[in-house]
Design an enzyme around this catalytic site. Structure first.
Site, PDB file in Angstrom:
ATOM      1  N   ASP A   7       0.883  -1.150   0.000  1.00  0.00           N
ATOM      2  CA  ASP A   7       0.000   0.000   0.000  1.00  0.00           C
ATOM      3  C   ASP A   7       0.939   1.224   0.000  1.00  0.00           C
ATOM      4  O   ASP A   7       2.103   1.111   0.382  1.00  0.00           O
ATOM      5  CB  ASP A   7      -0.840  -0.063   1.277  1.00  0.00           C
ATOM      6  CG  ASP A   7      -1.629   1.190   1.512  1.00  0.00           C
ATOM      7  OD1 ASP A   7      -2.403   1.570   0.628  1.00  0.00           O
ATOM      8  OD2 ASP A   7      -1.464   1.802   2.586  1.00  0.00           O
ATOM      9  N   ASP A   9       0.056   5.125   0.836  1.00  0.00           N
ATOM     10  CA  ASP A   9      -0.136   6.060   1.952  1.00  0.00           C
ATOM     11  C   ASP A   9      -0.158   5.313   3.286  1.00  0.00           C
ATOM     12  O   ASP A   9      -0.998   4.444   3.490  1.00  0.00           O
ATOM     13  CB  ASP A   9      -1.473   6.804   1.816  1.00  0.00           C
ATOM     14  CG  ASP A   9      -1.431   7.867   0.734  1.00  0.00           C
ATOM     15  OD1 ASP A   9      -0.328   8.211   0.277  1.00  0.00           O
ATOM     16  OD2 ASP A   9      -2.508   8.362   0.369  1.00  0.00           O
TER      17      ASP A   9
HETATM   18  P1  B16 Z   1      -6.717  10.030  -3.759  1.00  0.00           P
HETATM   19  P2  B16 Z   1      -3.599   4.113   0.052  1.00  0.00           P
HETATM   20  C1  B16 Z   1      -5.466   6.037   0.018  1.00  0.00           C
HETATM   21  O1  B16 Z   1      -4.184   5.590  -0.288  1.00  0.00           O
HETATM   22  C2  B16 Z   1      -5.472   6.904   1.267  1.00  0.00           C
HETATM   23  O2  B16 Z   1      -5.108   6.165   2.410  1.00  0.00           O
HETATM   24  C3  B16 Z   1      -6.853   7.463   1.477  1.00  0.00           C
HETATM   25  O3  B16 Z   1      -6.889   8.293   2.621  1.00  0.00           O
HETATM   26  C4  B16 Z   1      -7.293   8.233   0.216  1.00  0.00           C
HETATM   27  O4  B16 Z   1      -8.608   8.726   0.354  1.00  0.00           O
HETATM   28  C5  B16 Z   1      -7.202   7.307  -0.994  1.00  0.00           C
HETATM   29  O5  B16 Z   1      -5.900   6.818  -1.117  1.00  0.00           O
HETATM   30  C6  B16 Z   1      -7.579   8.014  -2.287  1.00  0.00           C
HETATM   31  O6  B16 Z   1      -6.609   8.971  -2.562  1.00  0.00           O
HETATM   32  O7  B16 Z   1      -7.713  11.070  -3.353  1.00  0.00           O
HETATM   33  O8  B16 Z   1      -5.295  10.563  -3.852  1.00  0.00           O
HETATM   34  O9  B16 Z   1      -7.123   9.278  -4.996  1.00  0.00           O
HETATM   35  O10 B16 Z   1      -3.514   4.047   1.553  1.00  0.00           O
HETATM   36  O11 B16 Z   1      -4.540   3.092  -0.561  1.00  0.00           O
HETATM   37  O12 B16 Z   1      -2.241   4.142  -0.603  1.00  0.00           O
HETATM   38 MG    MG Z   2      -2.739   3.172   3.417  1.00  0.00          MG
END
Ligand code: B16
Ligand code: MG
Length: 208
Positions: A7, A9
């Site tokens: 993953d 974030d």
């Molecule tokens: P975006 P991951 C996720 O990333 C985040 O944890 C989450 O908080 C966010 O809403 C989601 O990506 C979508 O992100 O707005 O940049 O498309 O943890 O799956 O790497």
């Molecule tokens: Mg994450």
């Protein structure tokens, strides 16, 4: 085991604070209550699903167009904050551990809900680093659906059973387990009962 799917974030880089600031400004603009506790529920969840959670506190209904506009506003604010990211923002132990896993012969991939994945990877110096990148741009169903990890395994030409999935979010662990992957949890996911292998730090991946 042949590969690790990470993953992004909360595992490779922390953009939690930036998500929070961008959502906070968006919610404040609408007079909707939002705090860090609500923000915790957005971990690993897609942008539109995050917006739905925020709108639970709204005093009126929002149309589809209004929702799109709010998601767009949040993303503009978020992208602006992401401009500050550098390779120094990789989380502790990431650089050395990834190099060591690659040295051992593992394939390395990304499985992230974020549509900003290519931009973030570029900013932290990992633009060309991974053997496969599956993200919010190539899926139709967000975590806890396993689609993003299944696509990553497909790109690596591997079956889920031969891939570890490393996650920080409960939704991500559920997605990994549902897809038949071996789930490894760091951060909040290390305290989740459905995580197959909880780890106290990212560096411990070297000992799997
Ligand atoms: P975006 P991951 C996720 O990333 C985040 O944890 C989450 O908080 C966010 O809403 C989601 O990506 C979508 O992100 O707005 O940049 O498309 O943890 O799956 O790497
Ligand atoms: Mg994450």
């Amino acid at each position: 085991m042949k590969a690790f799917i990470f993953d992004l974030d909360g595992v490779i880089v922390s953009t939690d604070r930036y998500h929070y600031l961008a959502w906070k400004q968006t919610a404040d603009g609408e007079g909707i209550y939002f705090d860090e506790k609500i923000n915790d529920r957005l971990r690993g969840v897609s942008r539109m699903a995050s917006l739905e959670i925020i709108l639970e506190r709204a005093k009126r209904q929002y149309s589809e167009e209004e929702k799109q506009a709010l998601a767009c506003k949040k993303n503009d604010l978020y992208r602006d904050l992401l401009r500050n990211l550098t390779p120094k923002d990789r989380l502790e132990g990431v650089t050395e551990t990834l190099a060591a896993l690659r040295e051992k012969g593992y394939l390395l991939a990304i499985g992230s809900s974020s549509k900003n994945t290519p931009f973030i990877l570029e900013k932290i110096g990992y633009g060309d680093y991974f053997d496969a990148v599956s993200d919010g741009n190539n899926i139709t169903r967000g975590k806890p659906d396993p689609e993003v990890f299944l696509k990553a395994a497909e790109m690596l030409r591997l079956s889920p059973e031969s891939c570890y999935v490393v996650e920080d979010a409960e939704a991500g662990i559920d997605a990994a387990n549902a897809g038949g992957f071996f789930s490894v949890g760091v951060g909040p996911a290390s305290r989740y009962e459905k995580t197959k292998k909880p780890l106290a730090s990212f560096s411990l991946l070297r000992e799997l």
